[in-house]
Design a protein around this motif. Structure first.
Motif, mmCIF file in Angstrom:
data_model
loop_
_atom_site.group_PDB
_atom_site.id
_atom_site.type_symbol
_atom_site.label_atom_id
_atom_site.label_comp_id
_atom_site.label_asym_id
_atom_site.label_seq_id
_atom_site.Cartn_x
_atom_site.Cartn_y
_atom_site.Cartn_z
ATOM 1 N N ASN A 1 10.278 6.671 5.922
ATOM 2 C CA ASN A 1 9.955 6.885 4.776
ATOM 3 C C ASN A 1 8.469 5.900 4.342
ATOM 4 O O ASN A 1 8.177 4.909 5.478
ATOM 5 C CB ASN A 1 10.789 6.471 3.477
ATOM 6 C CG ASN A 1 11.452 5.150 3.496
ATOM 7 O OD1 ASN A 1 10.794 4.119 3.718
ATOM 8 N ND2 ASN A 1 12.795 5.176 3.157
ATOM 9 N N ALA A 2 7.801 6.081 3.606
ATOM 10 C CA ALA A 2 6.479 5.349 3.538
ATOM 11 C C ALA A 2 6.474 3.981 3.367
ATOM 12 O O ALA A 2 6.030 3.125 3.784
ATOM 13 C CB ALA A 2 5.560 5.983 2.475
ATOM 14 N N VAL B 1 4.397 21.288 4.374
ATOM 15 C CA VAL B 1 4.060 20.099 3.892
ATOM 16 C C VAL B 1 5.250 19.098 4.899
ATOM 17 O O VAL B 1 4.653 18.140 5.023
ATOM 18 C CB VAL B 1 4.474 20.160 2.438
ATOM 19 C CG1 VAL B 1 4.600 18.489 1.857
ATOM 20 C CG2 VAL B 1 3.647 20.561 1.636
ATOM 21 N N GLY B 2 6.333 19.525 5.205
ATOM 22 C CA GLY B 2 7.380 18.840 5.968
ATOM 23 C C GLY B 2 6.867 18.573 7.378
ATOM 24 O O GLY B 2 6.832 17.500 7.806
ATOM 25 N N GLU C 1 3.942 15.791 6.815
ATOM 26 C CA GLU C 1 4.440 14.658 6.654
ATOM 27 C C GLU C 1 5.197 14.043 8.023
ATOM 28 O O GLU C 1 5.192 12.893 8.379
ATOM 29 C CB GLU C 1 5.683 14.589 5.564
ATOM 30 C CG GLU C 1 5.135 15.014 4.286
ATOM 31 C CD GLU C 1 6.259 15.141 3.264
ATOM 32 O OE1 GLU C 1 7.482 15.348 3.471
ATOM 33 O OE2 GLU C 1 6.009 15.159 1.887
ATOM 34 N N LEU D 1 4.204 10.536 9.923
ATOM 35 C CA LEU D 1 5.507 9.748 10.218
ATOM 36 C C LEU D 1 5.613 9.223 11.503
ATOM 37 O O LEU D 1 5.522 8.159 12.018
ATOM 38 C CB LEU D 1 6.582 10.118 9.274
ATOM 39 C CG LEU D 1 7.798 9.175 9.487
ATOM 40 C CD1 LEU D 1 7.583 7.885 8.939
ATOM 41 C CD2 LEU D 1 9.089 9.713 8.773
#
Length: 267
Positions: free
Chosen positions: A41-42, A104-105, A108, A112
């Motif tokens: 995660n971020a 969107v996935g 991301e 990532l």
């Protein structure tokens, strides 16, 4: 064409990271690289980025030098990003043009995974920038020495690794000389497609292979003249763990893993 590759080069400086025990740096770098696969995660990405930024600041290695080492690996990062961008189809559609759709996935995942691989590669490059090849092989030999009780030839393997790392710049210079000689004879190695460039490099293989064999033969004769039989090696620099210096690095690494575990558990 000049053959320029900065991968694996050592950057000499007087810094905290340079003075660390190479065993601590080797184990810590491998542990950090493994931890990059657990950044999901971020917040975890920010934490890992801060860890790398802190290590770079403590090493006194210019950022442009670190980026120069990573430059040949940009293509790998781009391919990783594109694969995730177009093949991950989770989440709502963010952009669509005919049959082409970006989810969107996928966006991301592209951000990532590319960032994770960048941090992983940056850690490995920082290790080679702040540790000499001899120190790296000595650290690996010391850490793997218990395997010798099981019959694993650790000393011989690390000696081969040390020699291989030592001859990388030598063979690189030989390649530059061969390329210069071929260019002077009319060989065109510039502005070619990938297939044409590969074909143009074929004449370089034979002289480079002959040069590598010549160096290997000379090294073998030198080792025979010095009566080297492959037994236990002695080391000019003895590695010593400093509780104050190396202990601080170990504590910082433990704190990083604790924070990363807390972030993953929280979210």
């Amino acid at each position: 064409m000049a053959l320029r590759s900065s991968i694996g080069q050592y950057y000499s400086a007087d810094s905290f990271l340079h003075r660390l025990d190479p065993r601590v740096k080797l184990v810590g770098t491998i542990a950090f690289m493994v931890s990059c696969f657990f950044v999901n995660n971020a917040p975890g990405l920010v934490l890992a980025s801060l860890a790398i930024a802190t290590a770079v600041a403590s090493s006194r290695v210019p950022a442009r030098t670190l980026l120069a080492q990573l430059k040949p690996l940009i293509l790998f990062l781009v391919i990783t990003s594109v694969i995730n961008l177009f093949f991950v189809r989770t989440g709502p559609v963010a952009f669509q043009m005919g049959p082409l759709a970006l989810h969107v996935g996928g966006i991301e995942a592209a951000l990532l995974y590319t960032a994770r691989f960048f941090l992983l590669l940056a850690a490995g490059s920082l290790l080679t920038l702040t540790t000499t090849p001899v120190a790296l092989t000595d650290a690996a030999e010391n850490l793997l020495s218990p395997l010798e009780r099981l019959g694993v030839p650790v000393t011989q393997a690390t000696l081969v690794l040390s020699i291989a790392l030592r001859f990388v710049p030598t063979l690189s210079r030989e390649a530059e000389h061969v390329i210069a000689a071929q260019t002077a004879r009319g060989a065109d190695l510039e502005n070619k497609s990938a297939f044409a460039y590969a074909r143009a490099c074929v004449p370089l293989i034979v002289p480079l292979f002959a040069s590598a064999l010549r160096h290997a033969e000379n090294l073998g004769r030198a080792m025979d003249a010095r009566c080297y039989t492959g037994g236990e090696r002695t080391h000019y620099h003895v590695m010593q763990f400093s509780a104050r210096r190396d202990g601080a690095a170990v504590a910082a690494l433990v704190l990083y893993f604790a924070l990363l575990a807390a972030i993953n558990l929280a979210g």
